[in-house]
Every structure is written in structure tokens, then in C-alpha cells.
Design a protein around this motif. Structure first.
Motif, PDB file in Angstrom:
ATOM      1  N   UNK A   1      58.458  44.659   8.725  1.00 36.12           N
ATOM      2  CA  UNK A   1      57.721  44.230   7.745  1.00 36.12           C
ATOM      3  C   UNK A   1      58.303  43.215   6.916  1.00 36.12           C
ATOM      4  N   UNK A   2      59.486  43.809   6.377  1.00 33.16           N
ATOM      5  CA  UNK A   2      60.345  42.973   5.342  1.00 33.16           C
ATOM      6  C   UNK A   2      60.667  41.894   5.768  1.00 33.16           C
ATOM      7  N   UNK A   3      60.931  41.835   7.436  1.00 33.76           N
ATOM      8  CA  UNK A   3      61.170  40.544   7.981  1.00 33.76           C
ATOM      9  C   UNK A   3      60.324  39.510   8.271  1.00 33.76           C
ATOM     10  N   UNK A   4      59.015  40.162   8.441  1.00 33.29           N
ATOM     11  CA  UNK A   4      57.655  39.347   8.367  1.00 33.29           C
ATOM     12  C   UNK A   4      57.536  38.684   7.179  1.00 33.29           C
ATOM     13  N   UNK A   5      57.544  39.322   6.067  1.00 38.89           N
ATOM     14  CA  UNK A   5      57.502  38.664   4.637  1.00 38.89           C
ATOM     15  C   UNK A   5      58.455  37.679   4.341  1.00 38.89           C
ATOM     16  N   UNK A   6      59.619  37.841   4.901  1.00 37.21           N
ATOM     17  CA  UNK A   6      60.710  36.836   4.533  1.00 37.21           C
ATOM     18  C   UNK A   6      60.254  35.524   5.437  1.00 37.21           C
ATOM     19  N   UNK A   7      59.855  35.881   6.872  1.00 44.12           N
ATOM     20  CA  UNK A   7      59.762  34.728   7.343  1.00 44.12           C
ATOM     21  C   UNK A   7      58.393  33.884   7.346  1.00 44.12           C
ATOM     22  N   UNK A   8      57.393  34.593   6.666  1.00 44.53           N
ATOM     23  CA  UNK A   8      56.138  33.667   6.250  1.00 44.53           C
ATOM     24  C   UNK A   8      56.530  32.839   5.115  1.00 44.53           C
ATOM     25  N   UNK A   9      56.927  33.280   3.819  1.00 43.84           N
ATOM     26  CA  UNK A   9      57.087  32.637   2.862  1.00 43.84           C
ATOM     27  C   UNK A   9      58.139  32.990   1.824  1.00 43.84           C
TER      28      UNK A   9
END
Length: 347
Positions: free
Chosen positions: A327-335
Motif C-alpha cells: 500500500x505504501x508503494x501504491x500511494x507513491x505510484x498514485x501521486x
């Protein structure tokens, strides 16, 4: 004042279908769903796109009941917003009520606002933008939206005590206050109206010694001091202003705080991101909502806010910024921005 009241069947549909919304989660998110040309966001929403998928994952994890999106491209028929809502529905989030209106970002003025001798550049629009609607706003909600009072065409010169720097009269005559938009959207939850005061301000940088953007950022927030409803409200959006770090004029934000409760939403990821220029910051890193490079200013900042009116009971709050894991990676990839949420005991 150029005030427009927007209401209609599409906005008011389902007013009798209000569901139990206790607790009520309200969020703001700047997911960087803006592209370099008209139609490109709709294209990306219709194909496999890693950044879009990450944005959907972040929202699906936090599951807000009411969501304000900033930096989301607007189009006249709302096709991008409909396509995005469809992706969220596939992820298990149904937002039957949606609102978006033409923002000032990318709206041509026909004037050389930045006095560079050229016309039609992104800096010559009412708000920075290469095309109409670039970097706009949208509201998605489980609950009915409407009416919406749209203050987006309010002129900067008409704000009492404004900080507008000296500008040519022909510019003063047309220059709007909102760099993106100012909306007062009434959302009916459990038969009770809640005003969502939505905005997205210009960053107080990228200008010269006249500090035009810093002054405009201040006044965009100061606008609400004269337009707070005599009813329950939540002020939300990308204010592009950290109260303690980086550039900007924090006086209007401090004045707004006298009318709201600051839940001080926090994250483990922000608390852990203290390297580089962040080590010199005065603010609590756990409150940061913007994750920018650590090797040069501004570093990480608190720029996104959900601020309930005093008297509303806050149950919980947070910034979606996990310290590690998928989820940390998703937050970083999103914006570069992180989703901010506040939960209210409602009504």
C-alpha cells in the motif's frame, strides 16, 4: 459578484434516498489525474495504466463516503469523471452522486496576463492550464449533492481587503480569484444538509518579487472568511499551504482555524520521511500530505486539508501514507499527494 447557483435534476435526484451515514468519512485527494492535453485522461482511464490503478487502489482502501478530487481534468460532458467512477465501482465503491463544473484552470482570457509578450500560454489563463479544464476538481458522493453554489467567477478585485498586487486595469477587470474553483456544495446525509466548501488553491511560488501567487493563495482561502455558511460545513481541498514550512502567507489559514476543528490527521509514512531538507522543517512530519524530493526545497509539506466546522464531532482522521508494504508503494505510484480523511459522528 457573478455568483451562480447550480442545481438540477441530476444533482437533486434521490434526495429521498438518504441512508444512515453514521459515521461519515469525508476525504480530499489530489491524485494527479491530469494530463497534457484534452481527452488524454479519458484515454488513460480506458486502458491499462499503472498510475490510474494505484489511485483506484488508494481510494478503495480508504473508502470515503464523500470525496473531493483536486487536479482532475474536467471535460464538458463529464466523460472522464464517469469513466473514473466506473473504475471505482469495479473496485467495490459506488458513487452515484457526482458533481464537476468548469474550473478557471486553463480558461482562456485573451490577455497576456504574465506580460511575456505572448498570448495563449498556460500562464495567460484564469488559472494555470494548457487547455480548458486541465487540473480541475470533482466531488464523488454516496449521498445526494445539490444545490451547489459556484463562486468560481468571483473577481479577485471584489474581495474586501484583497492582497492583489498592482496590475494593469484591463487585467484587474477580468482576473478571477479562484485559480481552480470555489464551491459550496450541499450534501444531504441522513436527511441533514452538510456544506462541503471545496477549493484548490494556486501554489504560493513560481512568481516574482510581486508575489502574485503568494498573495492569490492567501486570498483564495481568505474568501471563505466571508462566505462561511450558518450551517454545518467541512472545508476541504488542496490549500497548497503549509502553516510552518516553505513559502506562503499563513495568516488566512490561521484565521480560518478559528472557525473549524483541525483534527491533525497523521500517517506513519509521513512520520518516517524525515531525511534531507525535511530535517530542517518545523512542522510535525506525521501531518505532511505532500511527498516531494528530499534533496531540495520544499521537501514534504502539509498542503491538503479536511477541516470540519466547530461543533461537529470528529471520531477519527488520517493521512493515507503507509510506512512500508504494497500500500505504501501504491500511494507513491498514485501521486505526490496523499489522501486525507476525517470521520464525523453524523448527524
Amino acid at each position: 459578484m457573478g455568483l451562480r447557483v447550480l442545481a438540477g435534476a441530476a444533482l437533486l435526484a434521490g434526495l429521498g434516498l438518504a441512508a444512515d451515514a453514521d459515521p461519515l468519512r469525508i476525504a480530499t485527494y489530489s491524485p494527479d489525474l491530469s494530463r497534457d492535453g484534452p481527452g488524454l485522461l479519458l484515454r488513460d482511464l480506458g486502458r491499462e495504466d499503472a498510475q490510474v490503478a494505484a489511485v483506484v487502489q488508494v481510494i478503495a482502501e480508504t473508502r470515503p463516503d464523500i470525496l473531493l478530487l483536486t487536479h482532475f481534468d474536467w471535460d464538458f460532458e463529464g466523460k472522464a469523471l464517469d469513466a473514473f467512477a466506473a473504475l471505482l465501482a469495479q473496485a467495490g465503491l459506488d458513487y452515484p452522486h457526482r458533481f464537476a463544473a468548469r474550473p478557471n484552470s486553463g480558461m482562456a482570457t485573451g490577455l497576456d496576463l504574465n506580460a511575456d509578450g505572448r498570448f495563449g500560454s498556460a500562464d495567460d489563463a484564469q488559472g494555470f492550464g494548457r487547455f480548458t479544464g486541465q487540473g480541475g476538481m470533482a466531488i464523488l458522493s454516496r449521498h445526494p449533492i445539490g444545490p451547489v453554489t459556484d463562486y468560481t467567477d468571483f473577481l479577485w478585485r471584489d474581495l474586501p481587503g484583497n492582497l492583489m498586487p498592482p496590475l494593469p486595469e484591463k487585467v484587474v477587470a477580468v482576473r478571477r480569484l479562484s485559480s481552480t474553483a470555489h464551491w459550496d456544495a450541499v450534501i444531504t446525509v441522513a436527511d441533514k444538509p452538510l456544506h462541503l466548501l471545496a477549493m484548490s488553491a494556486t501554489p504560493p511560488v513560481f512568481d516574482g518579487p510581486e508575489d502574485l501567487n503568494g498573495r492569490r493563495n492567501h486570498d483564495e482561502l481568505a474568501f471563505w472568511l466571508r462566505h462561511l455558511p450558518d450551517a454545518p460545513f467541512v472545508l476541504a481541498g488542496n490549500l497548497n499551504l503549509d502553516p510552518l514550512d516553505s513559502e506562503g502567507r499563513p495568516q488566512a489559514l490561521a484565521a480560518i482555524m478559528a472557525h473549524v476543528t483541525d483534527p491533525l490527521p497523521r500517517s506513519a509514512g509521513g512520520a518516517a520521511a524525515t531525511g534531507g531538507v525535511n530535517a530542517r522543517h518545523k512542522g510535525d512530519p506525521a501531518l505532511d500530505t505532500g511527498d516531494w524530493p528530499d534533496d531540495k526545497p520544499p521537501g514534504n509539506l502539509r498542503v491538503d486539508y479536511v477541516l470540519p466546522a466547530k461543533g461537529l464531532k470528529v471520531i477519527d482522521s488520517g493521512v493515507f501514507w503507509p510506512a512500508e508494504g504494497p500500500l505504501a508503494k501504491a500511494a507513491l505510484a498514485a501521486s505526490a499527494h496523499r489522501l486525507v480523511w476525517v470521520e464525523l459522528d453524523w448527524p
